[in-house]
Design a protein around this motif. Structure first.
Motif, PDB file in Angstrom:
ATOM      1  N   MET A  70       0.840  -1.187   0.000  1.00 18.20           N
ATOM      2  CA  MET A  70       0.000   0.000   0.000  1.00 18.20           C
ATOM      3  C   MET A  70       0.877   1.241   0.000  1.00 18.20           C
ATOM      4  N   VAL A  71       0.478   2.197  -0.801  1.00 23.63           N
ATOM      5  CA  VAL A  71       1.100   3.509  -0.774  1.00 23.63           C
ATOM      6  C   VAL A  71       0.026   4.513  -0.366  1.00 23.63           C
ATOM      7  N   ILE A  72       0.314   5.297   0.670  1.00 22.95           N
ATOM      8  CA  ILE A  72      -0.627   6.306   1.160  1.00 22.95           C
ATOM      9  C   ILE A  72      -0.315   7.623   0.461  1.00 22.95           C
ATOM     10  N   LYS A  73      -1.323   8.200  -0.170  1.00 19.74           N
ATOM     11  CA  LYS A  73      -1.177   9.475  -0.876  1.00 19.74           C
ATOM     12  C   LYS A  73      -1.955  10.544  -0.111  1.00 19.74           C
ATOM     13  N   VAL A  74      -1.236  11.522   0.446  1.00 16.00           N
ATOM     14  CA  VAL A  74      -1.867  12.621   1.170  1.00 16.00           C
ATOM     15  C   VAL A  74      -1.850  13.855   0.277  1.00 16.00           C
ATOM     16  N   LEU A  75      -3.040  14.400  -0.011  1.00 19.35           N
ATOM     17  CA  LEU A  75      -3.167  15.579  -0.871  1.00 19.35           C
ATOM     18  C   LEU A  75      -3.249  16.819   0.008  1.00 19.35           C
ATOM     19  N   ALA A  76      -2.287  17.730  -0.151  1.00 18.92           N
ATOM     20  CA  ALA A  76      -2.191  18.904   0.726  1.00 18.92           C
ATOM     21  C   ALA A  76      -2.063  20.165  -0.098  1.00 18.92           C
ATOM     22  N   PHE A  77      -2.396  21.287   0.577  1.00 15.38           N
ATOM     23  CA  PHE A  77      -2.220  22.583  -0.082  1.00 15.38           C
ATOM     24  C   PHE A  77      -1.826  23.636   0.945  1.00 15.38           C
ATOM     25  N   ASN A  78      -2.785  24.211   1.652  1.00 11.22           N
ATOM     26  CA  ASN A  78      -2.470  25.369   2.489  1.00 11.22           C
ATOM     27  C   ASN A  78      -3.055  25.291   3.894  1.00 11.22           C
ATOM     28  N   ARG A  79      -3.325  24.066   4.384  1.00  9.31           N
ATOM     29  CA  ARG A  79      -3.936  23.929   5.707  1.00  9.31           C
ATOM     30  C   ARG A  79      -2.974  23.159   6.614  1.00  9.31           C
ATOM     31  N   PRO A 102      -0.357   2.714 -10.888  1.00  5.14           N
ATOM     32  CA  PRO A 102       0.080   1.465 -10.248  1.00  5.14           C
ATOM     33  C   PRO A 102       1.293   0.857 -10.953  1.00  5.14           C
ATOM     34  N   SER A 103       2.230   0.407 -10.181  1.00  5.29           N
ATOM     35  CA  SER A 103       3.418  -0.232 -10.749  1.00  5.29           C
ATOM     36  C   SER A 103       3.181  -1.704 -11.038  1.00  5.29           C
ATOM     37  N   ASN A 104       2.184  -2.311 -10.369  1.00  2.00           N
ATOM     38  CA  ASN A 104       1.829  -3.710 -10.610  1.00  2.00           C
ATOM     39  C   ASN A 104       0.456  -3.972 -10.014  1.00  2.00           C
ATOM     40  N   ASP A 105      -0.036  -5.193 -10.172  1.00  2.43           N
ATOM     41  CA  ASP A 105      -1.382  -5.560  -9.704  1.00  2.43           C
ATOM     42  C   ASP A 105      -1.441  -5.833  -8.212  1.00  2.43           C
ATOM     43  N   ASP A 106      -0.327  -5.691  -7.518  1.00  2.00           N
ATOM     44  CA  ASP A 106      -0.302  -5.873  -6.072  1.00  2.00           C
ATOM     45  C   ASP A 106      -0.069  -4.563  -5.332  1.00  2.00           C
ATOM     46  N   GLU A 107      -0.116  -3.451  -6.038  1.00  2.00           N
ATOM     47  CA  GLU A 107       0.061  -2.147  -5.394  1.00  2.00           C
ATOM     48  C   GLU A 107      -1.296  -1.448  -5.312  1.00  2.00           C
ATOM     49  N   PHE A 108      -1.625  -0.964  -4.103  1.00  2.00           N
ATOM     50  CA  PHE A 108      -2.895  -0.299  -3.854  1.00  2.00           C
ATOM     51  C   PHE A 108      -2.605   1.100  -3.324  1.00  2.00           C
ATOM     52  N   ALA A 109      -3.432   2.055  -3.715  1.00  2.00           N
ATOM     53  CA  ALA A 109      -3.253   3.432  -3.256  1.00  2.00           C
ATOM     54  C   ALA A 109      -4.387   3.818  -2.321  1.00  2.00           C
ATOM     55  N   PHE A 110      -4.011   4.351  -1.163  1.00  2.00           N
ATOM     56  CA  PHE A 110      -4.987   4.893  -0.214  1.00  2.00           C
ATOM     57  C   PHE A 110      -4.832   6.409  -0.253  1.00  2.00           C
ATOM     58  N   ILE A 111      -5.867   7.090  -0.754  1.00  2.00           N
ATOM     59  CA  ILE A 111      -5.781   8.529  -0.999  1.00  2.00           C
ATOM     60  C   ILE A 111      -6.651   9.270   0.012  1.00  2.00           C
ATOM     61  N   ASP A 113     -14.027 -10.290  -7.577  1.00  2.00           N
ATOM     62  CA  ASP A 113     -14.875  -9.841  -8.686  1.00  2.00           C
ATOM     63  C   ASP A 113     -14.218  -8.615  -9.304  1.00  2.00           C
ATOM     64  N   PRO A 114     -13.877  -8.666 -10.592  1.00  2.00           N
ATOM     65  CA  PRO A 114     -13.193  -7.532 -11.233  1.00  2.00           C
ATOM     66  C   PRO A 114     -14.052  -6.288 -11.347  1.00  2.00           C
ATOM     67  N   SER A 115     -15.346  -6.381 -10.996  1.00  2.00           N
ATOM     68  CA  SER A 115     -16.203  -5.194 -11.015  1.00  2.00           C
ATOM     69  C   SER A 115     -15.955  -4.283  -9.815  1.00  2.00           C
ATOM     70  N   ILE A 116     -15.215  -4.752  -8.813  1.00  2.00           N
ATOM     71  CA  ILE A 116     -14.962  -3.964  -7.604  1.00  2.00           C
ATOM     72  C   ILE A 116     -13.713  -3.110  -7.824  1.00  2.00           C
ATOM     73  N   TYR A 117     -13.846  -1.799  -7.645  1.00  2.00           N
ATOM     74  CA  TYR A 117     -12.725  -0.907  -7.934  1.00  2.00           C
ATOM     75  C   TYR A 117     -12.012  -0.387  -6.699  1.00  2.00           C
ATOM     76  N   GLY A 118     -12.533  -0.657  -5.488  1.00  2.00           N
ATOM     77  CA  GLY A 118     -11.840  -0.166  -4.314  1.00  2.00           C
ATOM     78  C   GLY A 118     -12.635  -0.342  -3.045  1.00  2.00           C
ATOM     79  N   VAL A 119     -12.140   0.301  -1.977  1.00  2.00           N
ATOM     80  CA  VAL A 119     -12.766   0.249  -0.653  1.00  2.00           C
ATOM     81  C   VAL A 119     -12.804   1.663  -0.098  1.00  2.00           C
ATOM     82  N   LEU A 161      -9.477   3.644  -0.832  1.00  2.00           N
ATOM     83  CA  LEU A 161      -8.478   2.710  -1.333  1.00  2.00           C
ATOM     84  C   LEU A 161      -8.838   2.349  -2.765  1.00  2.00           C
ATOM     85  N   LEU A 162      -7.882   2.465  -3.669  1.00  2.00           N
ATOM     86  CA  LEU A 162      -8.108   2.203  -5.083  1.00  2.00           C
ATOM     87  C   LEU A 162      -7.387   0.933  -5.505  1.00  2.00           C
ATOM     88  N   PHE A 163      -8.084   0.101  -6.291  1.00  2.00           N
ATOM     89  CA  PHE A 163      -7.486  -1.104  -6.846  1.00  2.00           C
ATOM     90  C   PHE A 163      -6.755  -0.742  -8.143  1.00  2.00           C
TER      91      PHE A 163
END
Length: 680
Positions: A63-72, A166-175, A205-211, A247-249
């Motif tokens: 898992m890679v955690i992506k924190v989106l920041a600006f001015n807070r 994604p770099s591969n099918d085993d990498e997930f991003a939590f944004i 099920d490949p229809s699921i895109y995340g959590v 979380l994105l698949f």
């Protein structure tokens, strides 16, 4: 607050819980390419949902955690602190902090300078400077930390879109955005969900895109209907993206990114009628939002998101909606939008509380409920290849022991798709599609439609050895008619009444609402549309068949006669009396003629005689008035069905132009419904 600000604030409140931030190109108008069965499958069925798709092997889940920041700064400190305090169970987790661009004054170009210079930066710029200093010094003990300071301001649309590849099918991003706070248990929970529903083949099920960790409150349709979760377990699937920790698949996100890039290059907009997101497309705010794009993509693909059902005051993530933000694109952009919604009183689940709840109970996927954008339950995978499976499907679609069956065999995919969108606009969702075995038809079952595949296997089960004598050169078309007849026979014997129609017969009105109750009141056994009363010329576009003893007997005789006729080259003596119309099916002619000739006390009605003005019950495509909507044109106000026979021999652009002018074109340039209808 001005009227415009009030409008934006209220509109945003309706979808505040989601706003933040394929390799196959489908942004094309259908008239620009050949729309055959293979094309439709390629356009509407994602390549990742092919039969070769399977769950990835649990080799190197990361898992890679992506924190989106600006001015807070205060918000970011709270967010990063909650992330740092989470339980990662010894796993290595990457942290990427993405700081959007802000303008430095000359005195701020070198943060390490020791010279005292006059500070002429704005408060916002000074705060942003402090953010960079803070993230540089932030200690992350769970894995690598990276800070990416944007070279130009992207806003939240750009921040989300460009956050990850994604770099591969085993990498997930939590944004997460910087004003989200996480429970200490969020990672353990997400890892458990991924382990259960991504890596276990029986639950994949490949229809699921995340959590999503979000607690959804409103349906994102116009009017903001309240969302009530009726799921019995602690998990459910919902199409809407939830941005309070998503979380994105990897595979669906790659598809989305390529689709987004291609559509943006063609200057397309993510219009989807009936959704609050659609009202933002014509505003400056809409230009900065990413969620309308993702909502449109999910609607097109038929994908779903996993959500957690917790107690009303519990949460794995909390959105604080702090003042400020990244200049648009999110659900908490400014004070006027923040004040428009009342936030539920949520508290983060503690480690002690988690012991007493079912947070860690992961049900089998087959027991989890699925919901569409309107939060209507979707019964996915309703597909019948056998008679036994047909019986199970009928119980899910019948209304008052009546079943609407739609013959889509040999009907072009884009015509079927347009018919389905029209049915949604009429409020008709309970029907069974009879289709040939092609990827597009099977994909309709994945999207929640009930489908019966008229396959060779089913024909063998229904017709047995009796079909073996049919001429192989005539087998395909004749087999489909015979299987259709036998499927109807099976439905009648199961105790259901049948309405039979075609997917190339566009309904201008809800004909079941118009005729349904009358059939029982008048004790009608059979009803059809009689085009010419002198010769009993009927059309297959609509046929009613009761399950009375007389009807079941007559239909069984019809099946037997057609089986005999199929084995012989001799002309049918009954059909020889009729002036057969081009495009008509002898099946319906034979049955209706037999009903008229029946010596039994048979209740037959011509549907057109049950109307006030029966003479314009059906019109053909060429009869559509140019540049006039059917419902508005006084010469065709009594039109109930528009026949699309022969569209395969015409240019799709001509057909589309006529239907669009008549108000009967319901799909967009990507062959997806233009509108979502959430109102009952």
């Amino acid at each position: 607050m001005g009227a415009r600000g009030w409008f934006i604030g209220v509109a945003a409140a309706l979808l505040l819980f989601v706003m933040t931030g394929y390799h196959m190109v489908i942004c094309r108008f259908p008239g620009t390419h050949k729309l055959e069965a293979d094309n439709i499958s390629r356009l509407l069925v994602p390549s990742s949902l092919s039969s070769s798709s399977s769950a990835a092997k649990p080799q190197k889940f990361g898992m890679v955690i992506k924190v989106l920041a600006f001015n807070r700064l205060e918000s970011l400190i709270r967010c990063l602190t909650s992330l740092a305090n989470a339980d990662y169970g010894g796993d290595t987790v990457k942290l990427h902090i993405l700081v959007d661009h802000f303008r430095f004054e000359s005195s701020e170009l070198d943060p390490s300078t020791e010279e005292e210079e006059e500070d002429d930066s704005t408060p916002e710029e000074g705060g942003a400077h402090e953010i960079l200093m803070y993230v540089d010094g932030f200690k992350w003990q769970h894995g690598p930390k990276e800070v990416h300071y944007r070279s130009k301001k992207l806003g939240l649309q750009g921040q989300w879109i460009e956050a990850w590849w994604p770099s591969n099918d085993d990498e997930f991003a939590f944004i997460v955005e910087d004003d989200v706070e996480l429970s200490r248990l969020f990672y353990r929970y997400l890892r458990g969900v991924v382990s259960t529903y991504y890596y276990k083949p029986q639950n994949y099920d490949p229809s699921i895109y995340g959590v999503s960790l979000q607690c959804p409150q409103l349906v994102p349709s116009k009017g903001g209907l309240p969302l009530v979760v009726n799921a019995t377990g602690n998990l459910f699937l919902y199409q809407m993206v939830g941005t309070w920790g998503q979380l994105l698949f990897p595979r669906p996100w790659k598809e989305f990114r390529i689709w987004y890039d291609k559509c943006k290059s063609k200057d397309m907009r993510p219009f989807l009628g009936g959704m609050v997101t659609n009202t933002w497309n014509n505003t400056q705010l809409g230009e900065q939002m990413w969620t309308p794009w993702f909502v449109k993509f999910i609607h097109l693909r038929g994908y779903f998101n996993l959500y957690t059902k917790l107690q009303s005051d519990q949460a794995l993530s909390i959105l604080h909606r702090d003042h400020g933000g990244d200049g648009g694109g999110g659900g908490h952009v400014n004070a006027s939008i923040k004040s428009a919604a009342a936030e539920p009183n949520l508290k983060l689940i503690s480690v002690d509380e988690a012991i007493n709840i079912s947070l860690w109970e992961m049900e089998p996927l087959k027991l989890i409920k699925w919901y569409d954008f309107c939060f209507r339950e979707v019964k996915v995978g309703r597909i019948a290849n056998t008679v036994a499976e047909l019986s199970g499907i009928l119980r899910l679609v019948e209304v008052n022991k009546t079943v609407l069956m739609v013959n889509a065999v040999h009907v072009q995919g884009w015509v079927v798709q347009n018919w389905l969108c029209q049915m949604q606009s009429l409020g008709l969702r309970n029907f069974v599609l009879l289709g040939d075995d092609r990827p597009f038809v099977r994909d309709l079952a994945r999207r929640g439609h009930a489908v019966v595949i008229l396959s060779a296997a089913l024909s063998t089960e229904l017709l047995g050895q009796e079909i073996s004598g049919i001429d192989i050169m005539r087998e395909d078309d004749l087999r489909q008619d015979l299987i259709t007849m036998q499927v109807v026979d099976a439905v009648l014997h199961l105790g259901y009444r049948v309405w039979l129609t075609r997917a190339d017969a566009m309904w201008v009105h809800n004909l079941l609402s118009l005729f349904g109750n009358k059939m029982e009141q008048l004790k009608v056994d059979v009803a059809g549309i009689e085009l010419t009363r002198d010769h009993h010329r009927f059309h297959r576009s609509l046929l009613y068949i009761s399950n009375s003893n007389a009807t079941v007997h007559l239909w069984g005789k019809l099946v037997k006669d057609f089986l005999e006729a199929a084995k012989s080259d001799a002309p049918d003596p009954d059909l020889g009396q009729l002036p057969i119309m081009q495009g008509e099916s002898a099946l319906w002619w034979k049955f209706l003629l037999m009903s008229l000739k029946s010596e039994a006390d048979f209740g037959y009605r011509d549907l057109s005689t049950m109307l006030v003005q029966p003479d314009l019950m059906i019109i053909g495509l060429d009869d559509l008035p140019p540049n006039r909507r059917v419902a508005m044109n006084t010469s065709v106000t009594n039109t109930h069905i528009v026949l699309l026979d022969g569209v395969a021999r015409r240019k799709p652009s001509d057909v589309i132009q006529r239907l669009n002018a008549a108000g009967l074109w319901f799909i967009d340039k990507e062959l997806s419904c233009k509108h979502i209808h959430c109102q009952p």
